[in-house]
Design a protein around this motif. Structure first.
Motif, PDB file in Angstrom:
ATOM      1  N   MET A  49     111.874  41.927 -55.252  1.00  0.00           N
ATOM      2  CA  MET A  49     113.056  42.617 -54.744  1.00  0.00           C
ATOM      3  C   MET A  49     112.564  43.597 -53.690  1.00  0.00           C
ATOM      4  O   MET A  49     111.714  44.448 -53.970  1.00  0.00           O
ATOM      5  N   ALA A  50     113.067  43.450 -52.479  1.00  0.00           N
ATOM      6  CA  ALA A  50     112.699  44.342 -51.384  1.00  0.00           C
ATOM      7  C   ALA A  50     113.919  45.167 -51.003  1.00  0.00           C
ATOM      8  O   ALA A  50     115.004  44.621 -50.801  1.00  0.00           O
ATOM      9  N   GLY A  51     113.758  46.472 -50.913  1.00  0.00           N
ATOM     10  CA  GLY A  51     114.837  47.369 -50.521  1.00  0.00           C
ATOM     11  C   GLY A  51     114.689  47.784 -49.070  1.00  0.00           C
ATOM     12  O   GLY A  51     113.633  48.271 -48.676  1.00  0.00           O
ATOM     13  N   ALA A  52     115.728  47.563 -48.277  1.00  0.00           N
ATOM     14  CA  ALA A  52     115.674  47.936 -46.865  1.00  0.00           C
ATOM     15  C   ALA A  52     115.699  49.445 -46.683  1.00  0.00           C
ATOM     16  O   ALA A  52     114.931  50.001 -45.897  1.00  0.00           O
ATOM     17  N   GLU A  53     116.582  50.124 -47.392  1.00  0.00           N
ATOM     18  CA  GLU A  53     116.772  51.568 -47.227  1.00  0.00           C
ATOM     19  C   GLU A  53     115.530  52.359 -47.642  1.00  0.00           C
ATOM     20  O   GLU A  53     115.068  53.219 -46.919  1.00  0.00           O
ATOM     21  N   GLY A  54     114.972  52.064 -48.783  1.00  0.00           N
ATOM     22  CA  GLY A  54     113.811  52.802 -49.284  1.00  0.00           C
ATOM     23  C   GLY A  54     112.476  52.257 -48.806  1.00  0.00           C
ATOM     24  O   GLY A  54     111.442  52.891 -48.977  1.00  0.00           O
ATOM     25  N   GLY A  55     112.489  51.052 -48.232  1.00  0.00           N
ATOM     26  CA  GLY A  55     111.259  50.457 -47.749  1.00  0.00           C
ATOM     27  C   GLY A  55     110.274  50.132 -48.851  1.00  0.00           C
ATOM     28  O   GLY A  55     109.080  50.383 -48.724  1.00  0.00           O
ATOM     29  N   THR A  56     110.767  49.563 -49.952  1.00  0.00           N
ATOM     30  CA  THR A  56     109.886  49.229 -51.065  1.00  0.00           C
ATOM     31  C   THR A  56     109.984  47.749 -51.420  1.00  0.00           C
ATOM     32  O   THR A  56     110.993  47.103 -51.157  1.00  0.00           O
ATOM     33  N   LEU A  57     108.926  47.268 -52.028  1.00  0.00           N
ATOM     34  CA  LEU A  57     108.867  45.912 -52.557  1.00  0.00           C
ATOM     35  C   LEU A  57     108.493  46.023 -54.025  1.00  0.00           C
ATOM     36  O   LEU A  57     107.513  46.684 -54.369  1.00  0.00           O
ATOM     37  N   ARG A  58     109.267  45.391 -54.888  1.00  0.00           N
ATOM     38  CA  ARG A  58     108.972  45.389 -56.324  1.00  0.00           C
ATOM     39  C   ARG A  58     108.522  43.986 -56.712  1.00  0.00           C
ATOM     40  O   ARG A  58     109.247  43.008 -56.505  1.00  0.00           O
ATOM     41  N   ILE A  59     107.318  43.892 -57.271  1.00  0.00           N
ATOM     42  CA  ILE A  59     106.788  42.641 -57.799  1.00  0.00           C
ATOM     43  C   ILE A  59     106.059  42.945 -59.100  1.00  0.00           C
ATOM     44  O   ILE A  59     105.742  44.104 -59.381  1.00  0.00           O
ATOM     45  N   ALA A  60     105.786  41.901 -59.868  1.00  0.00           N
ATOM     46  CA  ALA A  60     105.039  42.054 -61.117  1.00  0.00           C
ATOM     47  C   ALA A  60     103.707  41.327 -60.980  1.00  0.00           C
ATOM     48  O   ALA A  60     103.679  40.113 -60.792  1.00  0.00           O
ATOM     49  N   LEU A  61     102.622  42.077 -61.044  1.00  0.00           N
ATOM     50  CA  LEU A  61     101.277  41.501 -61.011  1.00  0.00           C
ATOM     51  C   LEU A  61     100.623  41.702 -62.362  1.00  0.00           C
ATOM     52  O   LEU A  61     100.684  42.806 -62.920  1.00  0.00           O
ATOM     53  N   ASP A  62     100.008  40.646 -62.860  1.00  0.00           N
ATOM     54  CA  ASP A  62      99.332  40.697 -64.158  1.00  0.00           C
ATOM     55  C   ASP A  62     100.224  41.301 -65.242  1.00  0.00           C
ATOM     56  O   ASP A  62      99.783  42.091 -66.072  1.00  0.00           O
ATOM     57  N   GLY A  63     101.511  40.955 -65.203  1.00  0.00           N
ATOM     58  CA  GLY A  63     102.443  41.376 -66.244  1.00  0.00           C
ATOM     59  C   GLY A  63     103.022  42.767 -66.091  1.00  0.00           C
ATOM     60  O   GLY A  63     103.760  43.226 -66.948  1.00  0.00           O
ATOM     61  N   GLN A  64     102.729  43.463 -64.985  1.00  0.00           N
ATOM     62  CA  GLN A  64     103.220  44.831 -64.802  1.00  0.00           C
ATOM     63  C   GLN A  64     104.013  44.948 -63.498  1.00  0.00           C
ATOM     64  O   GLN A  64     103.481  44.713 -62.416  1.00  0.00           O
ATOM     65  N   ALA A  65     105.295  45.315 -63.608  1.00  0.00           N
ATOM     66  CA  ALA A  65     106.130  45.515 -62.421  1.00  0.00           C
ATOM     67  C   ALA A  65     105.778  46.841 -61.767  1.00  0.00           C
ATOM     68  O   ALA A  65     105.556  47.845 -62.448  1.00  0.00           O
ATOM     69  N   ARG A  66     105.738  46.814 -60.431  1.00  0.00           N
ATOM     70  CA  ARG A  66     105.376  48.014 -59.670  1.00  0.00           C
ATOM     71  C   ARG A  66     106.036  47.955 -58.303  1.00  0.00           C
ATOM     72  O   ARG A  66     106.260  46.887 -57.755  1.00  0.00           O
ATOM     73  N   ASP A  67     106.328  49.136 -57.752  1.00  0.00           N
ATOM     74  CA  ASP A  67     106.885  49.233 -56.410  1.00  0.00           C
ATOM     75  C   ASP A  67     105.769  49.508 -55.414  1.00  0.00           C
ATOM     76  O   ASP A  67     104.869  50.315 -55.674  1.00  0.00           O
ATOM     77  N   TYR A  68     105.862  48.852 -54.260  1.00  0.00           N
ATOM     78  CA  TYR A  68     104.899  48.998 -53.176  1.00  0.00           C
ATOM     79  C   TYR A  68     105.641  49.534 -51.954  1.00  0.00           C
ATOM     80  O   TYR A  68     106.728  49.059 -51.638  1.00  0.00           O
TER      81      TYR A  68
END
Length: 147
Positions: A55-74
């Motif tokens: 999930m990528a947010g245009a307004e906040g400029g973040t990308l949410r993905i899950a790597l190795d079982g842990q979701a995180r925002d980039y």
């Protein structure tokens, strides 16, 4: 009696997202909400396992993905010039020793008043000391309010 009352709630719960999709270290995300402001891209895997991957947010400029079982925002660290609905055709995100590049083809359609189709996309994930991973995706963009 109380077990009968709980049964519908248990049956209606979303199944847990996969920890790994088709052998990738990238897993699925649970249900994601539309942002209060701006647009978000919801991208799904296109291989044997179908799941919400990013999930990528245009307004906040973040990308949410899950790597190795842990979701995180980039956080967004750079993007290409062409933008539509707040998204460039290529955007780079990073956090810690992980960088991700999201490349998307955005197609507007008359039957989507507040969004667009992402007909094809790729997610490149690079982590220090590990092999890079490229995953094909597709999905859609949804926007809060007018766009």
């Amino acid at each position: 009696m109380s077990a009968l009352l709980l049964a519908p709630a248990v049956l209606a719960a979303d199944p847990p997202p996969p920890v790994s999709i088709d052998g990738f270290p990238i897993g699925g995300l649970g249900r994601q909400s539309l942002p209060a402001k701006g647009c978000a891209a919801y991208l799904f895997s296109t291989g044997a396992t179908r799941a919400l991957v990013a999930m990528a947010g245009a307004e906040g400029g973040t990308l949410r993905i899950a790597l190795d079982g842990q979701a995180r925002d980039y956080a967004r660290t750079g993007q290409g010039d062409a933008t539509d609905l707040g998204f460039a055709n290529q955007t780079r995100y990073a956090a810690g020793d992980t960088a991700a590049t999201l490349t998307m083809t955005i197609t507007r359609r008359a039957d989507l008043a507040q969004g667009a189709i992402v007909s094809d996309a790729t997610l490149l994930v690079e982590r220090a000391g590990k092999d890079g991973v490229i995953m094909p995706l597709a999905g859609m963009i949804g926007c809060a309010g007018q766009n």
